[in-house]
Design a protein around this motif. Structure first.
Motif, mmCIF file in Angstrom:
data_model
loop_
_atom_site.group_PDB
_atom_site.id
_atom_site.type_symbol
_atom_site.label_atom_id
_atom_site.label_comp_id
_atom_site.label_asym_id
_atom_site.label_seq_id
_atom_site.Cartn_x
_atom_site.Cartn_y
_atom_site.Cartn_z
ATOM 1 N N ARG A 89 -4.295 46.185 47.654
ATOM 2 C CA ARG A 89 -3.802 47.063 46.195
ATOM 3 C C ARG A 89 -4.901 47.934 45.990
ATOM 4 N NH1 ARG A 89 -4.965 43.072 41.941
ATOM 5 N NH2 ARG A 89 -6.461 41.976 43.624
ATOM 6 N N GLN B 153 -14.098 42.639 40.890
ATOM 7 C CA GLN B 153 -12.718 43.765 39.752
ATOM 8 C C GLN B 153 -13.580 44.942 39.265
ATOM 9 O OE1 GLN B 153 -11.599 41.962 36.671
ATOM 10 N NE2 GLN B 153 -10.693 40.655 37.358
ATOM 11 N N ASN C 279 -8.192 46.071 50.142
ATOM 12 C CA ASN C 279 -8.087 45.028 49.871
ATOM 13 C C ASN C 279 -6.487 46.405 49.821
ATOM 14 O OD1 ASN C 279 -6.431 44.392 47.618
ATOM 15 N ND2 ASN C 279 -8.017 43.510 46.755
ATOM 16 N N THR D 220 -9.271 27.535 48.668
ATOM 17 C CA THR D 220 -8.305 29.104 48.440
ATOM 18 C C THR D 220 -6.737 28.891 49.133
ATOM 19 O OG1 THR D 220 -8.856 31.069 49.061
ATOM 20 C CG2 THR D 220 -9.044 29.877 50.534
ATOM 21 N N ARG E 139 -15.948 31.954 47.964
ATOM 22 C CA ARG E 139 -14.835 32.144 48.270
ATOM 23 C C ARG E 139 -14.372 33.290 47.869
ATOM 24 N NH1 ARG E 139 -10.684 28.362 44.201
ATOM 25 N NH2 ARG E 139 -11.547 30.058 41.895
ATOM 26 N N ASN F 250 -11.765 43.520 55.878
ATOM 27 C CA ASN F 250 -12.822 44.626 55.522
ATOM 28 C C ASN F 250 -14.029 44.466 55.999
ATOM 29 O OD1 ASN F 250 -14.651 45.504 54.273
ATOM 30 N ND2 ASN F 250 -14.312 45.475 51.946
ATOM 31 N N CYS G 163 -20.092 50.280 53.603
ATOM 32 C CA CYS G 163 -18.241 50.788 53.743
ATOM 33 C C CYS G 163 -18.152 52.717 53.925
ATOM 34 C CB CYS G 163 -17.889 50.062 53.067
ATOM 35 S SG CYS G 163 -17.626 48.163 52.708
ATOM 36 N N ARG H 85 -3.466 38.860 46.488
ATOM 37 C CA ARG H 85 -4.322 39.554 46.782
ATOM 38 C C ARG H 85 -4.385 41.097 47.351
ATOM 39 N NH1 ARG H 85 -6.600 37.929 40.989
ATOM 40 N NH2 ARG H 85 -4.828 35.739 40.509
HETATM 41 O O1 UT7 Z 1 -16.281 47.535 50.852
HETATM 42 C C1 UT7 Z 1 -16.688 47.229 49.605
HETATM 43 C C2 UT7 Z 1 -15.739 47.300 48.510
HETATM 44 N N1 UT7 Z 1 -14.969 46.588 48.265
HETATM 45 C C3 UT7 Z 1 -13.906 45.910 47.529
HETATM 46 O O2 UT7 Z 1 -12.859 47.042 47.647
HETATM 47 C C4 UT7 Z 1 -13.478 44.957 47.002
HETATM 48 C C5 UT7 Z 1 -12.962 45.079 45.599
HETATM 49 N N2 UT7 Z 1 -12.983 44.041 44.807
HETATM 50 C C6 UT7 Z 1 -11.209 43.157 45.304
HETATM 51 O O3 UT7 Z 1 -10.635 43.455 46.672
HETATM 52 C C7 UT7 Z 1 -10.824 42.070 44.412
HETATM 53 O O4 UT7 Z 1 -11.841 42.064 43.260
HETATM 54 C C8 UT7 Z 1 -11.079 40.249 44.634
HETATM 55 C C9 UT7 Z 1 -10.242 40.549 46.204
HETATM 56 C C10 UT7 Z 1 -12.916 39.832 45.942
HETATM 57 C C11 UT7 Z 1 -10.744 39.180 43.856
HETATM 58 O O5 UT7 Z 1 -9.331 39.796 43.511
HETATM 59 P P1 UT7 Z 1 -8.851 39.552 41.847
HETATM 60 O O6 UT7 Z 1 -7.555 39.538 41.380
HETATM 61 O O7 UT7 Z 1 -10.400 40.855 41.404
HETATM 62 O O8 UT7 Z 1 -9.697 38.204 41.613
HETATM 63 P P2 UT7 Z 1 -10.570 37.558 40.404
HETATM 64 O O9 UT7 Z 1 -12.297 38.407 40.982
HETATM 65 O O10 UT7 Z 1 -10.308 38.848 39.024
HETATM 66 O O11 UT7 Z 1 -10.018 36.816 40.044
HETATM 67 C C12 UT7 Z 1 -9.100 35.923 39.281
HETATM 68 C C13 UT7 Z 1 -9.399 34.423 40.119
HETATM 69 C C14 UT7 Z 1 -10.358 33.590 39.377
HETATM 70 O O12 UT7 Z 1 -9.964 31.985 39.096
HETATM 71 P P3 UT7 Z 1 -9.880 31.809 37.338
HETATM 72 O O13 UT7 Z 1 -11.436 32.704 36.935
HETATM 73 O O14 UT7 Z 1 -9.147 33.237 36.840
HETATM 74 O O15 UT7 Z 1 -9.578 30.945 37.516
HETATM 75 C C15 UT7 Z 1 -10.925 33.649 40.234
HETATM 76 O O16 UT7 Z 1 -12.128 32.257 40.755
HETATM 77 O O17 UT7 Z 1 -8.909 34.060 41.477
HETATM 78 C C16 UT7 Z 1 -10.615 32.957 41.841
HETATM 79 N N3 UT7 Z 1 -10.548 32.967 42.982
HETATM 80 C C17 UT7 Z 1 -9.868 32.721 43.554
HETATM 81 N N4 UT7 Z 1 -8.867 32.202 44.313
HETATM 82 C C18 UT7 Z 1 -8.390 31.686 45.643
HETATM 83 C C19 UT7 Z 1 -11.496 34.640 43.602
HETATM 84 N N5 UT7 Z 1 -11.437 34.570 44.877
HETATM 85 C C20 UT7 Z 1 -10.262 33.704 44.715
HETATM 86 C C21 UT7 Z 1 -10.003 32.923 46.704
HETATM 87 N N6 UT7 Z 1 -8.906 31.976 46.780
HETATM 88 N N7 UT7 Z 1 -10.776 33.286 47.625
#
Ligand code: UT7
Length: 317
Positions: free
Chosen positions: A249, A210, A247, A28, A149, A274, A110, A36
């Motif tokens: 966002r 997501q 988050n 990461t 991650r 969080n 939460c 993000r």
């Molecule tokens: O309090 C409980 C409630 N929880 C929430 O509200 C969390 C809500 N969700 C989120 O905040 C976001 O969905 C996350 C922060 C968990 C993830 O962000 P995202 O923009 O939705 O990322 P994603 O899951 O769509 O992943 C996009 C890419 C993936 O790679 P590929 O498949 O596009 O190659 C992931 O493998 O980012 C990758 N990825 C990371 N890369 C670097 C996922 N986590 C990481 C990381 N560092 N830590």
């Protein structure tokens, strides 16, 4: 009769873990996590327990309120990361404070602190309590798979607390649950029963990011809009929005959909990540201690998370 807030407190363990610290053992980067999620760092327990965090936050809230332990009629703690199945975190805090009142924990992930405030309002409405200590405390680091991650970078440890007294500050509330163990779940330890035939699932937080994100934006916007309308206020009348810090966002998306000036949304996710049920009382304490809150201000609190669950309420300060 509902309640008013007599004092607030919060506590985080001293150990700070930056995004670069995580990038040292995970695939990461500081840039990915900041862009993000809005998180720059989080606090993580080393030797501290959830009860330690809860106790320190409670002591700070009690000191600010001027209420003595023996005056408390009840202690409630929202948590999903208590140190023991029993005793509850609330019971441990009761013992350490030297209080003699009933104490129990509540689990709504939460959204827990807002479910807890509504529970507290019920005790005040029945005339069952005059002074109450309410806490949100999480050692969420214990529930994380530190090789994953997509979850371990977004959470942090901490606690927040409030001392409540009789008053008319709790104006309106909404609680929602949408049972779903597919989007977010944290399996428990299966134990050692010689008769058990269930397989042990990785006992850490599993989250479909997501899907949770979409649920969160909808829940936050929908709950706040409905609640403010139900309470009979125009959205612009809300002085402070205290969103669950999951988050940046999610918070930004809600800002765009609500007619509340963006500077009234309180944010500290950059420093703490969080902290689950602790996030709302931690933000309220930070706002309270900043000196920006005025008597009579309207606060809209909203949270969402595991369960799935969401909740919102309006407090008059
Ligand atoms: O309090 C409980 C409630 N929880 C929430 O509200 C969390 C809500 N969700 C989120 O905040 C976001 O969905 C996350 C922060 C968990 C993830 O962000 P995202 O923009 O939705 O990322 P994603 O899951 O769509 O992943 C996009 C890419 C993936 O790679 P590929 O498949 O596009 O190659 C992931 O493998 O980012 C990758 N990825 C990371 N890369 C670097 C996922 N986590 C990481 C990381 N560092 N830590």
């Amino acid at each position: 009769m509902s309640f008013c807030v007599l004092g607030t407190g919060s506590y985080v363990p001293p150990k700070v873990v930056t995004n670069d610290d995580l990038a040292a053992f995970l695939e990461t980067s500081d840039e990915w996590i900041r862009e993000r999620t809005g998180i720059r760092q989080r606090h993580v327990c080393e030797t501290e327990s959830t009860c330690d965090l809860a106790y320190e936050a409670a002591v700070a809230a009690m000191a600010q309120s001027g209420v003595k332990a023996e005056e408390l009629d009840m202690i409630l703690c929202a948590t999903i990361s208590g140190d023991f199945a029993t005793p509850s975190v609330a019971c441990v805090v009761q013992k350490r404070l030297g209080a003699i009142c009933p104490a129990m924990d509540l689990n709504a992930a939460c959204s827990g602190f807002l479910f807890l405030l509504d529970t507290a309002a019920g005790f005040f409405a029945r005339g069952r309590v005059k002074k109450m200590l309410v806490i949100g405390a999480e050692r969420i680091s214990r529930l994380l798979d530190w090789d994953d991650r997509s979850t371990c970078v977004i959470f942090g440890d901490g606690a927040g607390a409030m001392v409540l007294g009789e008053g008319d500050g709790y104006l309106a509330s909404q609680l929602h649950s949408k049972g779903d163990d597919d989007v977010i779940r944290t399996p428990v330890f299966e134990g050692k029963s010689p008769f058990n035939r269930r397989e042990q699932e990785n006992p850490y937080i599993h989250m479909k990011g997501q899907e949770t994100f979409r649920f969160a934006v909808n829940a936050m916007t929908h709950d706040l809009k409905n609640l403010i309308a139900q309470a009979g206020f125009a959205e612009e009348k809300i002085d402070w929005v205290i969103p669950h810090q999951a988050n940046i966002r999610i918070i930004d998306a809600a800002k765009k959909r609500l007619h509340i000036p963006p500077e009234r949304f309180c944010v500290n996710i950059d420093r703490y990540g969080n902290t689950s049920a602790a996030s709302i009382p931690m933000v309220v304490d930070e706002l309270n201690r900043s000196g920006k809150l005025n008597r009579g201000d309207l606060l809209a609190l909203c949270a969402f998370g595991g369960g799935l669950s969401s909740a919102a309420c309006i407090l008059r300060w």
